[in-house]
Design an enzyme around this catalytic site. Structure first.
Site, PDB file in Angstrom:
ATOM      1  N   GLY A   1       5.800  -6.625   6.457  1.00  0.00           N
ATOM      2  CA  GLY A   1       6.890  -6.480   5.485  1.00  0.00           C
ATOM      3  C   GLY A   1       8.265  -6.494   6.137  1.00  0.00           C
ATOM      4  O   GLY A   1       9.279  -6.312   5.455  1.00  0.00           O
TER       5      GLY A   1
ATOM      6  N   THR B   1       0.841  -1.205   0.000  1.00  0.00           N
ATOM      7  CA  THR B   1       0.000   0.000   0.000  1.00  0.00           C
ATOM      8  C   THR B   1       0.874   1.252   0.000  1.00  0.00           C
ATOM      9  O   THR B   1       0.630   2.199  -0.760  1.00  0.00           O
ATOM     10  CB  THR B   1      -0.949  -0.005   1.218  1.00  0.00           C
ATOM     11  OG1 THR B   1      -1.493  -1.315   1.396  1.00  0.00           O
ATOM     12  CG2 THR B   1      -2.083   0.986   1.031  1.00  0.00           C
TER      13      THR B   1
ATOM     14  N   LYS C   1      -8.201  -4.664   6.531  1.00  0.00           N
ATOM     15  CA  LYS C   1      -7.243  -4.519   7.629  1.00  0.00           C
ATOM     16  C   LYS C   1      -7.906  -4.079   8.947  1.00  0.00           C
ATOM     17  O   LYS C   1      -7.271  -4.125  10.000  1.00  0.00           O
ATOM     18  CB  LYS C   1      -6.167  -3.492   7.251  1.00  0.00           C
ATOM     19  CG  LYS C   1      -5.439  -3.772   5.945  1.00  0.00           C
ATOM     20  CD  LYS C   1      -4.564  -4.972   6.050  1.00  0.00           C
ATOM     21  CE  LYS C   1      -3.731  -5.249   4.838  1.00  0.00           C
ATOM     22  NZ  LYS C   1      -2.781  -4.228   4.476  1.00  0.00           N
TER      23      LYS C   1
ATOM     24  N   GLY D   1       1.303   1.813   5.497  1.00  0.00           N
ATOM     25  CA  GLY D   1       0.232   0.832   5.597  1.00  0.00           C
ATOM     26  C   GLY D   1       0.186   0.196   6.978  1.00  0.00           C
ATOM     27  O   GLY D   1       0.907   0.601   7.898  1.00  0.00           O
TER      28      GLY D   1
ATOM     29  N   GLU E   1      10.036   1.544  10.808  1.00  0.00           N
ATOM     30  CA  GLU E   1       8.727   2.214  10.697  1.00  0.00           C
ATOM     31  C   GLU E   1       8.383   2.948  11.985  1.00  0.00           C
ATOM     32  O   GLU E   1       7.953   4.100  11.973  1.00  0.00           O
ATOM     33  CB  GLU E   1       7.640   1.187  10.360  1.00  0.00           C
ATOM     34  CG  GLU E   1       7.741   0.663   8.941  1.00  0.00           C
ATOM     35  CD  GLU E   1       6.812  -0.483   8.636  1.00  0.00           C
ATOM     36  OE1 GLU E   1       6.562  -0.719   7.449  1.00  0.00           O
ATOM     37  OE2 GLU E   1       6.348  -1.166   9.570  1.00  0.00           O
TER      38      GLU E   1
HETATM   39  C1  A5P Z   1       5.820  -3.348   6.610  1.00  0.00           C
HETATM   40  O1  A5P Z   1       6.757  -3.800   7.524  1.00  0.00           O
HETATM   41  C2  A5P Z   1       4.461  -3.368   7.192  1.00  0.00           C
HETATM   42  O2  A5P Z   1       4.327  -2.704   8.409  1.00  0.00           O
HETATM   43  C3  A5P Z   1       3.406  -2.895   6.219  1.00  0.00           C
HETATM   44  O3  A5P Z   1       3.095  -1.553   6.386  1.00  0.00           O
HETATM   45  C4  A5P Z   1       2.237  -3.713   6.435  1.00  0.00           C
HETATM   46  O4  A5P Z   1       2.661  -5.058   6.426  1.00  0.00           O
HETATM   47  C5  A5P Z   1       1.166  -3.499   5.371  1.00  0.00           C
HETATM   48  O5  A5P Z   1       1.625  -3.992   4.154  1.00  0.00           O
HETATM   49  P1  A5P Z   1       0.690  -4.059   2.888  1.00  0.00           P
HETATM   50  O6  A5P Z   1       0.355  -2.659   2.548  1.00  0.00           O
HETATM   51  O7  A5P Z   1       1.528  -4.729   1.840  1.00  0.00           O
HETATM   52  O8  A5P Z   1      -0.492  -4.865   3.275  1.00  0.00           O
END
Ligand code: A5P
Length: 221
Positions: A97, A31, A121, A82, A103
Site C-alpha cells: 500500500g 485488512t 499471505k 496487515g 509503518e
Molecule cells: C501497506 O503499505 C502495506 O504494508 C499493507 O499492510 C499490506 O500491503 C497489506 O495490505 P492488504 O491488507 O490490503 O493486503
C-alpha cells in the site's frame, strides 16, 4: 469464507486484544482498514490512536476516531497492521500500500505488533516475492540501474510515480530465487538514496491468520 471475510475475521480477532485506554498504532491497507472499521464501532472511548498513513488517518477520522501524532503516544501498547507476505518466523514483507516507511516507524514504536492477514499471505520463502524499496527522487534512476538484477519497477499510481507520504518514490524489486532476503536487503539498504525497505525482519510479535477453517494465532519463536 471469501478473502474479505477472512480479513474481517482476522481483524475481529485482533480487536479482542484491545482494551480501553490503550495507545494504538493503526496500519494501512485493506485488512487494516477492516480493523479500523471494527474499532470505530467498538465504543472504546479512551483508546488513543496514531496512524501509519494519511489514508488510514482519513479513514479513522471519518469514522469518528480521533488521531494523534506518534510522538504524543509512543511507546504504543499495540500496533495492528496487515502484511503482503509473512513466514513462520513472523518475518514480513510490507509496503504493497506504499506506507512501508511510516509503518516501520510506528511498529518499531509499539511494544506489540500484531499482524492480521488471510492465509494467502503466508509463504515458505521470500524468494521471488516483490519487495518494495522506498528511495529518494534524486536517487531513483541511478538506483534503478544498480538494482537491474533485482528487476526494479517504479511504482505508479494513476499513470504517475507514486509519491509516498514522506515524499519519496517506491521501486518494487524481486527477491532472487537463489539469495536470502536478509542478505539482499542488507545490500539494498547500504545504497545511498535508499530510505527503507518493506522487509520487517523482527518487528512483528504475533499474528492472526484467517483461513476458511477459522483463525490461527502465531507468536514469535
Ligand atoms: C501497506 O503499505 C502495506 O504494508 C499493507 O499492510 C499490506 O500491503 C497489506 O495490505 P492488504 O491488507 O490490503 O493486503
Amino acid at each position: 469464507m471469501n478473502a474479505t471475510e477472512m480479513k474481517v475475521a482476522a481483524a475481529r480477532e485482533a480487536l479482542t486484544e484491545v482494551r480501553d485506554g490503550m495507545r494504538l498504532g493503526l496500519g494501512t491497507g485493506s485488512t487494516a482498514a477492516e480493523f479500523v472499521r471494527l474499532l470505530a464501532s467498538a465504543g472504546l472511548r479512551n483508546v488513543r490512536c496514531t496512524c501509519t498513513s494519511e489514508n488510514t488517518e482519513t479513514l479513522a477520522n471519518s469514522l469518528g476516531i480521533a488521531t494523534f501524532k506518534l510522538a504524543e503516544l509512543a511507546p504504543l501498547d499495540l500496533a495492528v497492521d496487515g502484511a503482503d507476505a509473512l513466514d513462520e518466523k513472523l518475518r514480513l514483507i510490507k509496503g504493497g500500500g506504499g506506507a512501508l516507511l511510516r509503518e516501520k516507524i510506528v511498529e518499531q514504536a509499539a511494544r506489540r505488533f500484531l499482524v492480521i492477514a488471510d492465509k494467502s499471505k503466508v509463504v515458505q520463502t521470500f524468494a521471488g516475492q516483490k519487495l518494495p524499496v522506498e528511495v529518494t527522487p534524486f536517487a531513483r534512476e541511478v538506483l534503478e540501474q544498480r538494482f537491474a538484477d533485482l528487476q526494479p519497477v517504479l511504482r505508479l499510481r494513476d499513470g504517475a510515480p507514486r509519491v509516498t507520504d514522506e515524499g519519496h518514490l517506491i521501486l518494487d524489486v524481486i527477491v532472487p530465487a537463489d539469495r536470502d532476503i536478509a542478505e539482499v536487503v542488507a545490500w539494498v539498504r547500504d545504497q545511498a538514496g535508499v530510505v527503507e525497505t518493506g522487509f520487517f525482519p523482527r518487528e512483528a510479535t504475533e499474528a492472526v491468520v484467517a483461513g476458511a477453517g477459522g483463525v490461527r494465532r502465531m507468536g514469535r519463536m
